[in-house]
Every structure is written in structure tokens, then in C-alpha cells.
Design an enzyme around this catalytic site. Structure first.
Site, short mmCIF file in Angstrom:
data_model
loop_
_atom_site.label_atom_id
_atom_site.label_comp_id
_atom_site.label_asym_id
_atom_site.label_seq_id
_atom_site.Cartn_x
_atom_site.Cartn_y
_atom_site.Cartn_z
N LYS A 1 35.13 23.25 44.62
CA LYS A 1 35.35 24.17 43.35
C LYS A 1 36.92 24.36 43.53
O LYS A 1 37.14 25.58 43.81
CB LYS A 1 34.45 25.26 43.51
CG LYS A 1 34.21 25.86 42.33
CD LYS A 1 32.95 26.74 42.32
CE LYS A 1 33.06 27.71 41.21
NZ LYS A 1 33.36 27.57 39.81
N1 PXG Z 1 29.96 23.83 36.32
C1 PXG Z 1 31.18 24.01 36.37
C2 PXG Z 1 32.38 23.19 36.15
C3 PXG Z 1 31.47 25.43 37.02
O1 PXG Z 1 32.73 25.76 37.19
C4 PXG Z 1 29.09 25.87 36.93
C5 PXG Z 1 28.64 24.69 36.62
C6 PXG Z 1 27.97 26.76 37.25
O2 PXG Z 1 27.56 27.13 38.58
P1 PXG Z 1 27.09 28.51 39.16
O3 PXG Z 1 27.30 28.22 40.76
O4 PXG Z 1 28.04 29.58 38.87
O5 PXG Z 1 25.55 28.37 38.75
C7 PXG Z 1 30.46 26.52 37.23
C8 PXG Z 1 30.55 27.69 37.61
C9 PXG Z 1 35.14 31.56 36.81
C10 PXG Z 1 34.33 30.54 36.30
O6 PXG Z 1 36.36 31.96 35.98
C11 PXG Z 1 33.52 30.02 37.46
C12 PXG Z 1 32.68 29.06 36.96
C13 PXG Z 1 32.81 28.77 35.71
C14 PXG Z 1 33.48 29.32 34.65
C15 PXG Z 1 34.33 30.33 35.05
O7 PXG Z 1 35.23 32.33 38.17
N2 PXG Z 1 31.95 28.36 37.77
#
Ligand code: PXG
Length: 294
Positions: free
Chosen positions: A153
Site C-alpha cells: 500500500k
Molecule cells: N482498494 C484500494 C485500492 C484501497 O486503497 C481498499 C481497496 C479497501 O481496503 P480496506 O483495507 O480499507 O478495506 C483500499 C483502501 C486514504 C485511503 O486516503 C485509503 C484507501 C482508500 C482510499 C483512501 O487513506 N485504502
């Protein structure tokens, strides 16, 4: 401390207005960092251990050495949540390789930088959880895992997601659906996709090059607990357009129904019964699990 906002930077809680990132932070210069978004529900940090484990997994893959052990990072996250006093909030943990000019990590003379903040966040207006989201397939493709492994990530990869989100917005959609280079359905810009067909759930396989979301894992567990079937087949847009129900999952978006894709109405255009049941189960689950902020 209510009213004031604090950011944890490399071991210190700093008032937000005095929290700065160094100009030559490698995250700032090159997107050379990683992050986690974590929710606080009812004064409890949801899936704290899972998020910190994923953070360390990303760090290991990028060969970034965190300056503290997972227990200390978990304590710092809890401390930041406590200092900001949000019973319900959104924690952002950002780690960068350190501070130094030049691509070569040898120029970095500091330990990795760690920033933790906590804010209130509602990604979508509350009524969208009732009416459902409009989604558009975007032309921006998912990076393939041989280029940027989606399990990392890392901050730099998100330029692709930001462009995809802007593309969706231009089409009047609340989210953008991204495909792999082969045209298989992957994920939305910050959320995973689930479909319901004949009472059974499907979601794209993590091996396709998507983030294995922690909300995704939670929803799979809740669905299995309800006796529903969940499989991870290769999904094409045909499957999406012909689903009975669809919804997205993510830490920021939580569980949100999707009722239209590329102008095709899903089911009767309203959030379906299984989606509603899962949203209710998710909300209940988040209130009582999680590590107390203290
Ligand atoms: N796919 C992507 C590409 C993500 O970035 C998820 C799926 C869902 O994962 P989780 O573990 O949250 O259920 C993500 C999540 C931020 C931010 O600004 C973080 C995410 C997405 C959008 C914004 O911190 N991550």
C-alpha cells in the site's frame, strides 16, 4: 485535549498547526512511502492489529525499516486517537523511507518518518448508503503486479487511483471501477467490489492485483457467518451489469451499495436485501469489536 488536533510525528504529539513534513521527505519527493487508513468506531480502533500487520508487510516489501516495533506503533495509533478525542474517526498512518535528496536510499540519513493523524471523515453523504452509489468503469487500468504489487500500500501508486477517481467524477459517478490490463474487473479507486447473484456473493480474487481489503475480509467473514456463499472468480463487466445486487467495501467508504454501473441499473435500482443485511451486520460488528482507545 478536545478541540485541538494533534499529529504524531516520529514519537511526538505535535499540534496540527505545527506539524510539518520535511521538504526532502522521500515520500514527498518520490512517493516513496506507504500508508494505512484505519477507522475508530465507538472509541475503539477497528482491526488495529490487521492494519499494523499490513503496514509492516508493505514496509518489508519496500525494504523500509520502521523505527519501532509493531506494539509501539499500535500504542502510538491508540495515543493519537486518544489525543484527538474522536469517538468516531479516521486514522491515517503514513511511513516514508526517511529524509534525503536523491533517489539513492544511501542519501537518507534519518530513520523512516512516521506520521499519524486522526480526523473525522465521511466519504459519502449518509443518504447514499440508502440510495446507493453510481459507479463508472474508467479507462485507467490497474497496475499489473509485476510493476507495482498491489499488496504494497505505497503512496506513489495512488496517482493512478486519483486519476481514476477524477475520471469517474467527470462521468458523474461517485466511484470508478478499474479493470486489469486483460479487462477483468479489479477494484474501485479506494474500495473492493462485491456482487450478489442468486443469493451468492462473489468478489474479484486478490491474486488479480487488487488490494486485499481489511473491510473485504470482514465482510467475507460476516457473510460466511450468515451462511452465505462467497467465491472469488474472475469477474467481467457482463457479471457486474447482470448482478442482482452490488456493493463496495473500504475503510473510508465502509459498506456502500452500488446501484448503477455505466448506465446499467443493478436489480431494481435500490440497495438489495443481502446488501442491507450486510451493512447492518457490519455496523453492529464495528461498534463492539476493536481495541478500546482508552
Ligand atoms: N482498494 C484500494 C485500492 C484501497 O486503497 C481498499 C481497496 C479497501 O481496503 P480496506 O483495507 O480499507 O478495506 C483500499 C483502501 C486514504 C485511503 O486516503 C485509503 C484507501 C482508500 C482510499 C483512501 O487513506 N485504502
Amino acid at each position: 485535549m478536545s478541540g485541538h488536533q494533534y499529529v504524531w510525528i516520529n514519537g511526538d504529539l505535535v499540534p496540527q498547526e505545527r506539524a510539518f513534513v520535511p521538504l526532502y521527505d522521500h515520500g514527498m519527493l518520490y512517493g516513496d512511502g506507504l500508508f494505512e487508513g484505519i477507522r475508530v468506531y465507538n472509541n475503539r480502533v477497528f482491526k488495529l492489529e490487521e492494519h499494523v500487520a499490513r503496514l509492516y508487510g508493505s514496509a518489508q516489501a519496500l525494504n523500509i525499516v520502521l523505527p519501532a516495533a509493531p506494539a509501539a506503533i499500535r500504542a502510538a495509533i491508540l495515543g493519537t486517537a486518544r489525543a484527538n478525542g474522536h469517538a468516531n474517526g479516521y486514522i491515517r498512518v503514513t511511513v516514508t523511507r526517511g529524509t534525503g535528496l536523491g533517489l539513492d536510499p544511501k542519501h537518507i540519513k534519518t530513520p523512516a518518518n512516521v506520521y499519524i493523524s486522526c480526523e473525522q471523515l465521511s466519504l459519502y453523504p449518509q443518504e447514499m448508503y440508502e440510495t446507493g452509489l453510481i459507479v463508472a468503469t474508467v479507462s485507467t487500468r490497474l497496475p499489473s503486479p509485476d510493476v507495482i504489487d498491489p499488496r504494497v500500500k505505497c503512496t506513489g501508486k495512488y496517482i493512478n487511483n486519483i486519476l481514476a477517481k477524477a475520471e469517474a467524477n467527470r462521468q458523474g459517478a461517485g466511484e470508478g471501477l478499474m479493470l486489469t490490463r486483460e479487462g477483468y474487473v479489479g477494484e474501485a479507486t479506494g474500495d473492493n467490489l462485491f456482487l450478489v447473484k442468486n443469493g451468492a456473493l462473489t468478489t474479484p480474487p486478490a491474486s488479480l492485483g487488487i488490494l486485499q481489503g481489511i473491510t473485504r475480509d470482514t465482510v467475507i467473514d460476516l457473510a460466511l457467518g450468515m451462511g452465505l456463499s462467497v467465491t472469488e472468480p474472475l469477474i467481467t463487466l457482463y457479471d457486474v451489469y447482470n448482478a442482482d445486487e452490488a456493493f463496495l467495501t473500504g475503510t473510508a467508504a465502509e459498506v456502500i451499495p452500488a446501484v448503477q454501473f455505466d448506465g446499467r441499473t443493478i436489480g431494481d435500482g435500490k440497495p438489495g436485501p443481502i446488501t442491507r443485511r450486510l451493512i447492518a451486520a457490519f455496523r453492529k460488528h464495528t461498534q463492539t469489536t476493536g481495541v478500546p482507545v482508552g
